[in-house]
Design a protein around this motif. Sequence first.
Motif, PDB file in Angstrom:
ATOM      1  N   SER A 140       0.197  -1.286   0.019  1.00 32.98           N
ATOM      2  CA  SER A 140       0.131  -0.111  -0.326  1.00 32.98           C
ATOM      3  C   SER A 140       0.684   1.361   0.343  1.00 32.98           C
ATOM      4  O   SER A 140       0.704   2.260  -0.519  1.00 32.98           O
ATOM      5  N   LYS A 141       2.291   0.836   0.609  1.00 33.71           N
ATOM      6  CA  LYS A 141       2.790   2.223   0.646  1.00 33.71           C
ATOM      7  C   LYS A 141       3.892   1.821   0.095  1.00 33.71           C
ATOM      8  O   LYS A 141       4.544   0.624   0.908  1.00 33.71           O
ATOM      9  N   TRP A 172      10.919   2.165  -4.500  1.00 33.23           N
ATOM     10  CA  TRP A 172      10.157   1.999  -4.801  1.00 33.23           C
ATOM     11  C   TRP A 172       9.266   2.260  -6.071  1.00 33.23           C
ATOM     12  O   TRP A 172       9.203   3.507  -5.997  1.00 33.23           O
ATOM     13  N   ARG A 174       5.802   3.252  -7.693  1.00 35.50           N
ATOM     14  CA  ARG A 174       3.943   2.433  -7.794  1.00 35.50           C
ATOM     15  C   ARG A 174       3.476   1.830  -9.577  1.00 35.50           C
ATOM     16  O   ARG A 174       4.217   2.333 -10.160  1.00 35.50           O
ATOM     17  N   GLU A 176       0.833  -0.668 -11.797  1.00 34.27           N
ATOM     18  CA  GLU A 176      -0.570  -1.570 -12.153  1.00 34.27           C
ATOM     19  C   GLU A 176      -0.902  -2.384 -12.622  1.00 34.27           C
ATOM     20  O   GLU A 176      -0.109  -2.550 -13.810  1.00 34.27           O
ATOM     21  N   GLY A 182      -0.343  -0.578  -6.897  1.00 36.61           N
ATOM     22  CA  GLY A 182       0.396  -1.094  -5.369  1.00 36.61           C
ATOM     23  C   GLY A 182       2.399  -0.525  -5.691  1.00 36.61           C
ATOM     24  O   GLY A 182       2.154  -0.518  -6.487  1.00 36.61           O
ATOM     25  N   TRP A 183       3.050   0.124  -4.709  1.00 40.72           N
ATOM     26  CA  TRP A 183       4.293  -0.045  -5.095  1.00 40.72           C
ATOM     27  C   TRP A 183       5.259  -0.661  -4.691  1.00 40.72           C
ATOM     28  O   TRP A 183       4.669  -2.322  -4.010  1.00 40.72           O
TER      29      TRP A 183
END
Length: 200
Positions: A140-141, A172, A174, A176, A182-183
Amino acid sequence: MPQNQPRRSEMWWRGHNDALAGDPPNESYYHYYYDYKLAYDQVRREQRRTRWQRTLSSFGRGLLIAAPVVLVLGYFGFNAWTTSQPTGEDQQAVVVPTSTPRPTPRPTLPPPTPTPEPALRPDSYAVITGTQGAALRARSKPGLKEVTVTRYREGQTVHVLEGPQVVDNLEWWRVEADGIGGWAAGTYLKPIEAASPPPP
């Protein structure tokens, strides 16, 4: 019978005279009278010895005459042979100089222009790799302690949306895929060139 000679038998003198005359020996006298055989053989031996002495004497005289001639001819023949041989100067005089062909210069080709490898950046595409067959977690992060929101299989193509952010010594991004994002750690993202987004 010759005078002033030791007294010999008649058969001795017959053998002596036959040998001097060069006649063959009388077979009867030669086999049955020792004095005849002795005188005949003695004279024949002396005659053979005399012939050998004459032959050697003639050969020696001929050798003495021929030796100076052979030496003179050999001397002049050797001088003629040595003068006919080319010397170092003569050999250098007949050397024909030849021109050394110059090598044809090869055209220098410019080095090939390296094709830049695609890099991770926002609004690009990447493929999941290096997970040894395991699924890659998307959180999520950014961070290893964050909640896992989805997993991507190895070899799957993802759309890079944002990044990078460095957390826990990792970059990291992000990403999809299939409408779920997500990361993910950039270590397992290999950038690729995509002309259009992958199908959902």
